[in-house]
Design a protein around this motif. Structure first.
Motif, PDB file in Angstrom:
ATOM      1  N   ASP A  83      15.769  11.971  17.078  1.00 38.02           N
ATOM      2  CA  ASP A  83      14.655  11.141  17.547  1.00 38.02           C
ATOM      3  C   ASP A  83      14.082  11.688  18.854  1.00 38.02           C
ATOM      4  O   ASP A  83      12.861  11.705  19.049  1.00 38.02           O
ATOM      5  N   VAL A  84      14.936  12.169  19.745  1.00 42.39           N
ATOM      6  CA  VAL A  84      14.461  12.761  21.006  1.00 42.39           C
ATOM      7  C   VAL A  84      13.637  14.010  20.723  1.00 42.39           C
ATOM      8  O   VAL A  84      12.545  14.186  21.278  1.00 42.39           O
ATOM      9  N   ASN A  86      12.058  14.825  18.013  1.00 39.53           N
ATOM     10  CA  ASN A  86      10.793  14.427  17.391  1.00 39.53           C
ATOM     11  C   ASN A  86       9.817  13.914  18.438  1.00 39.53           C
ATOM     12  O   ASN A  86       8.644  14.293  18.441  1.00 39.53           O
ATOM     13  N   SER A  87      10.300  13.055  19.331  1.00 34.58           N
ATOM     14  CA  SER A  87       9.412  12.484  20.344  1.00 34.58           C
ATOM     15  C   SER A  87       8.879  13.545  21.301  1.00 34.58           C
ATOM     16  O   SER A  87       7.697  13.529  21.655  1.00 34.58           O
ATOM     17  N   VAL A  88       9.731  14.469  21.711  1.00 30.28           N
ATOM     18  CA  VAL A  88       9.302  15.508  22.660  1.00 30.28           C
ATOM     19  C   VAL A  88       8.258  16.426  22.018  1.00 30.28           C
ATOM     20  O   VAL A  88       7.191  16.683  22.592  1.00 30.28           O
ATOM     21  N   LEU A 124       5.208   8.299  23.276  1.00 29.18           N
ATOM     22  CA  LEU A 124       6.232   9.228  22.794  1.00 29.18           C
ATOM     23  C   LEU A 124       7.039   9.809  23.956  1.00 29.18           C
ATOM     24  O   LEU A 124       8.253  10.003  23.842  1.00 29.18           O
ATOM     25  N   CYS A 125       6.383  10.071  25.082  1.00 32.55           N
ATOM     26  CA  CYS A 125       7.101  10.545  26.269  1.00 32.55           C
ATOM     27  C   CYS A 125       8.059   9.478  26.792  1.00 32.55           C
ATOM     28  O   CYS A 125       9.208   9.782  27.151  1.00 32.55           O
ATOM     29  N   ASP A 127       9.409   7.123  25.015  1.00 33.37           N
ATOM     30  CA  ASP A 127      10.476   7.013  24.020  1.00 33.37           C
ATOM     31  C   ASP A 127      11.501   8.117  24.202  1.00 33.37           C
ATOM     32  O   ASP A 127      12.706   7.872  24.186  1.00 33.37           O
ATOM     33  N   SER A 128      11.034   9.337  24.395  1.00 33.63           N
ATOM     34  CA  SER A 128      11.977  10.445  24.570  1.00 33.63           C
ATOM     35  C   SER A 128      12.763  10.284  25.872  1.00 33.63           C
ATOM     36  O   SER A 128      13.955  10.588  25.914  1.00 33.63           O
ATOM     37  N   TYR A 129      12.136   9.782  26.920  1.00 36.83           N
ATOM     38  CA  TYR A 129      12.838   9.575  28.183  1.00 36.83           C
ATOM     39  C   TYR A 129      13.924   8.514  28.033  1.00 36.83           C
ATOM     40  O   TYR A 129      15.063   8.718  28.478  1.00 36.83           O
ATOM     41  N   PHE A 132      16.743   9.891  25.795  1.00 37.16           N
ATOM     42  CA  PHE A 132      17.529  10.936  26.462  1.00 37.16           C
ATOM     43  C   PHE A 132      18.406  10.337  27.554  1.00 37.16           C
ATOM     44  O   PHE A 132      19.509  10.810  27.792  1.00 37.16           O
TER      45      PHE A 132
END
Length: 150
Positions: A83-84, A86-88, A124-125, A127-129, A132
């Motif tokens: 998921d990370v 994908n988001s990045v 998306l940023c 979400d990835s933050y 992570f």
């Protein structure tokens, strides 16, 4: 021929996930991606349509995975890390795609789609933050579980 038909598998639906920060973020991503898709479809931009539909499908599959708790059944992947990634990658791709849409627009739909695409990239940023930040590689298992319960 005594087949046991009494065994049924039930799907657990995690409604608490939809109310969590990550669930709300996933639903917001899907909403902005759908709006960007509609704007690009109105403007007839096939390249942009394809990218938004693809990411909408990936995000909806990940949401379904978490909602039905399939991530706990399919343990051969580390789903948060997928998921990370994908988001990045999607955030980077949507930043470039949206900037291209904003600089080359001829129809208002492309302009609005580019703005909404930048909003999707921001989500998306985020979400990835958050993902992570929750993934821990160096902590013992007991500390990781106690952080999840907080």
């Amino acid at each position: 021929m005594s087949a046991d038909h009494s065994k049924t598998t039930t799907m657990d639906v995690d409604t608490a996930f939809l109310k969590s920060k990550r669930g709300i973020l996933k639903v917001a991503e899907m909403g902005t991606l759908f709006l960007a898709f509609v704007c690009f479809a109105v403007a007839s931009r096939p390249k942009y349509i394809t990218a938004t539909v693809l990411e909408f499908l990936i995000t909806s599959l990940l949401l379904l995975l978490y909602l039905l708790k399939l991530n706990k059944r399919l343990t051969f992947f580390f789903w948060p890390l997928i998921d990370v990634f994908n988001s990045v990658f999607a955030a980077g791709y949507f930043i470039v795609l949206s900037l291209m849409a904003l600089t080359t627009y001829t129809v208002t739909g492309t302009l609005v789609g580019g703005i909404i695409g930048l909003m999707s990239a921001g989500l998306l940023c985020m979400d990835s933050y958050t993902l992570f930040k929750n993934i821990t590689f160096n902590k013992p298992r007991s500390e990781t579980q106690s952080q999840d319960n907080q």
